[in-house]
Write a protein that holds these residues in place. Structure first.
Motif, PDB file in Angstrom:
ATOM      1  N   VAL A   1       0.829  -1.204   0.000  1.00  0.00           N
ATOM      2  CA  VAL A   1       0.000   0.000   0.000  1.00  0.00           C
ATOM      3  C   VAL A   1       0.868   1.260   0.000  1.00  0.00           C
ATOM      4  O   VAL A   1       0.440   2.312  -0.499  1.00  0.00           O
ATOM      5  CB  VAL A   1      -0.976  -0.019   1.197  1.00  0.00           C
TER       6      VAL A   1
ATOM      7  N   ARG B   1       0.075   4.432  -2.351  1.00  0.00           N
ATOM      8  CA  ARG B   1      -0.071   5.799  -1.858  1.00  0.00           C
ATOM      9  C   ARG B   1       0.944   6.735  -2.501  1.00  0.00           C
ATOM     10  O   ARG B   1       0.695   7.935  -2.627  1.00  0.00           O
ATOM     11  CB  ARG B   1       0.050   5.831  -0.330  1.00  0.00           C
TER      12      ARG B   1
ATOM     13  N   MET C   1      -8.827  -4.827  -3.716  1.00  0.00           N
ATOM     14  CA  MET C   1      -7.779  -3.820  -3.586  1.00  0.00           C
ATOM     15  C   MET C   1      -6.885  -3.787  -4.819  1.00  0.00           C
ATOM     16  O   MET C   1      -6.497  -2.719  -5.302  1.00  0.00           O
ATOM     17  CB  MET C   1      -6.954  -4.095  -2.331  1.00  0.00           C
TER      18      MET C   1
ATOM     19  N   GLY D   1      -9.145  -1.714   2.434  1.00  0.00           N
ATOM     20  CA  GLY D   1      -7.930  -2.040   3.172  1.00  0.00           C
ATOM     21  C   GLY D   1      -8.041  -1.726   4.646  1.00  0.00           C
ATOM     22  O   GLY D   1      -7.602  -2.513   5.496  1.00  0.00           O
TER      23      GLY D   1
ATOM     24  N   TRP E   1      -1.491   0.452   9.489  1.00  0.00           N
ATOM     25  CA  TRP E   1      -2.143   1.085   8.344  1.00  0.00           C
ATOM     26  C   TRP E   1      -1.738   2.565   8.235  1.00  0.00           C
ATOM     27  O   TRP E   1      -1.489   3.078   7.152  1.00  0.00           O
ATOM     28  CB  TRP E   1      -3.651   0.941   8.482  1.00  0.00           C
TER      29      TRP E   1
ATOM     30  N   SER F   1       1.710  -1.906  -7.634  1.00  0.00           N
ATOM     31  CA  SER F   1       1.020  -2.270  -6.387  1.00  0.00           C
ATOM     32  C   SER F   1      -0.158  -3.190  -6.678  1.00  0.00           C
ATOM     33  O   SER F   1      -0.448  -4.106  -5.895  1.00  0.00           O
ATOM     34  CB  SER F   1       0.555  -1.016  -5.646  1.00  0.00           C
TER      35      SER F   1
END
Length: 439
Positions: free
Chosen positions: A232, A236, A304, A355, A375, A412
């Motif tokens: 992740v 991001r 995801m 997520g 997270w 990703s």
């Protein structure tokens, strides 16, 4: 009277305890102040402070990263020492001060640090009060978070429209001042409505309590979540370009002219993301519910991966538009950027909320806060990566830059899908409970 047993004749807000309206409005105005300042930040650095683009992107990414970092420790401080209410009050006051400090160029760096520190106390302490509004087993509890999330996006939607317009039309200090006023409104609403909120629970002792040795299943679960968080971070790095290089392209690469006498303010485009969240979330939730009734329940990791792929595709399409425009020496029509926000937000809704829910569901007993912190750390490192990638904006053609960001998001997606397929093959044998949960 305890938080678990509210009065029989309580005031209601959309069928929920009235205290939810207090938390809703408090968070709405906090998000107004936060996103109002963020909508102006890159423009302020490049146009008013005369920062180079590379340095401005690095500062933006570092600030955004620490916004995700400070809540990890702010939640611990609230739980162990200050308490939730006092943490909200101190955090809101600190953030308001930071927003007003932004109006002075000389206080730029201290202002960013002040806002990030206040956010660390405010963010985890406010949302964690929702649970105390309901009895154990109250079916309204799940929908309460959806209502609260509307408040988050309502503030994020209004912020660029108001603060962005004031900053561009009348001066940056007016936009930052409006953000500070929004934070004061958040603080006053919380103080006025605090009697409707649950009483403070006893705080956790500062000394650590003995913990049983971690067994293999817990370590495996934590390692699995750590792997997801690492992937992740890549996502991001692409997603967090919204307030950074996307904002810069809106200013220099997009024809925002609508009529002969009016152009769309560049900060207004950042309101499209929360607007699309309003529109698309109920549609997606309804679709997933219909599929579930038919026995079709896509595993979370596959959702995801699909979301990351859509975001990657959105950047590839934007790269084509930017390259075509640059080759002809013209600016792209603003409709292309608006369309990009629509597609990107659809992808976002398949990965970020999914997520967060996955980390909550898969957290081993006694590790709930640790997993949520994991997270947040993905957001922290992801924003640092976004800032580092943003430094390439002035070194590459805009089309080439967006293509690179699309590749990062696509990578990703591939990794999330590979991890999901591996879980499907191996975890069913070694840890069937994990497979059931992520599905």
């Amino acid at each position: 009277m305890t938080a678990a047993q509210p009065p029989a004749r309580e005031r209601r807000f959309l069928g929920h305890p009235f205290g939810l309206s207090v938390l809703f409005l408090t968070e709405m105005w906090e998000m107004f102040s936060f996103f109002g300042m963020r909508a102006l930040l890159v423009y302020y650095m490049t146009m008013r402070l005369d920062f180079g683009q590379e340095y401005a992107s690095l500062v933006y990414g570092t600030y955004a990263a620490f916004v995700y970092f400070t809540p990890v420790f702010g939640g611990m401080v609230a739980d162990r020492w200050l308490g939730k209410r006092r943490s909200v009050l101190i955090g809101a006051s600190t953030m308001a001060l930071g927003h007003f400090m932004m109006a002075s160029p000389a206080l730029f760096y201290p202002a960013l640090a002040t806002i990030a520190l206040g956010n660390g106390l405010f963010l985890p302490s406010l949302a964690s009060q929702i649970e105390g509004l309901y009895r154990e087993g109250d079916p309204r509890r799940k929908s309460a978070y959806s209502i609260y999330y509307v408040g988050v996006n309502l503030g994020a939607f209004l912020a660029p429209l108001v603060c962005g317009f004031l900053g561009e039309a009348y001066g940056w200090h007016w936009g930052f001042t409006a953000a500070g006023v929004g934070m004061l409104a958040s603080l006053l609403i919380y103080v006025a409505g605090s009697r409707h909120l649950p009483p403070e629970a006893a705080r956790i002792a500062a000394l650590p309590t003995p913990r049983k040795p971690l067994d293999r299943a817990v370590l495996s679960r934590l390692a699995f979540l750590g792997g997801i968080a690492a992937i992740v971070v890549l996502f991001r790095g692409a997603y967090e370009q919204v307030g950074n290089t996307i904002a810069l392209w809106a200013e220099m690469g997009v024809d925002r002219q609508v009529t002969a006498g009016w152009s769309i303010p560049m900060a207004w485009f950042q309101a499209l993301d929360p607007l699309m969240v309003f529109i698309a979330t109920p549609l997606l939730v309804a679709r997933w519910a219909r599929l579930a009734k038919r026995g079709i329940d896509t595993p979370s990791l596959h959702r995801m991966a699909f979301g990351a792929a859509v975001v990657g595709l959105s950047y590839v399409l934007l790269a084509a538009v930017a390259a075509w425009s640059e080759a002809r020496g013209i600016r792209a029509n603003w409709l292309w950027l608006a369309g990009w926000f629509v597609l990107m937000t659809l992808g976002e809704l398949y990965i970020l909320p999914v997520g967060l829910g996955l980390f909550g569901h898969l957290a081993p007993e006694g590790f709930g806060a640790t997993c949520i912190a994991l997270w947040f750390f993905a957001g922290f490192f992801g924003n640092l990566l976004a800032g580092a990638l943003g430094m390439l904006w002035s070194r590459l053609p805009h089309g080439g830059f967006f293509l690179l960001i699309g590749v990062v998001a696509g990578a990703s997606a591939v990794l999330l899908l590979a991890l999901g397929l591996r879980v499907g093959r191996t975890e069913k044998r070694d840890n069937p409970g994990l497979t059931a949960t992520i599905s």
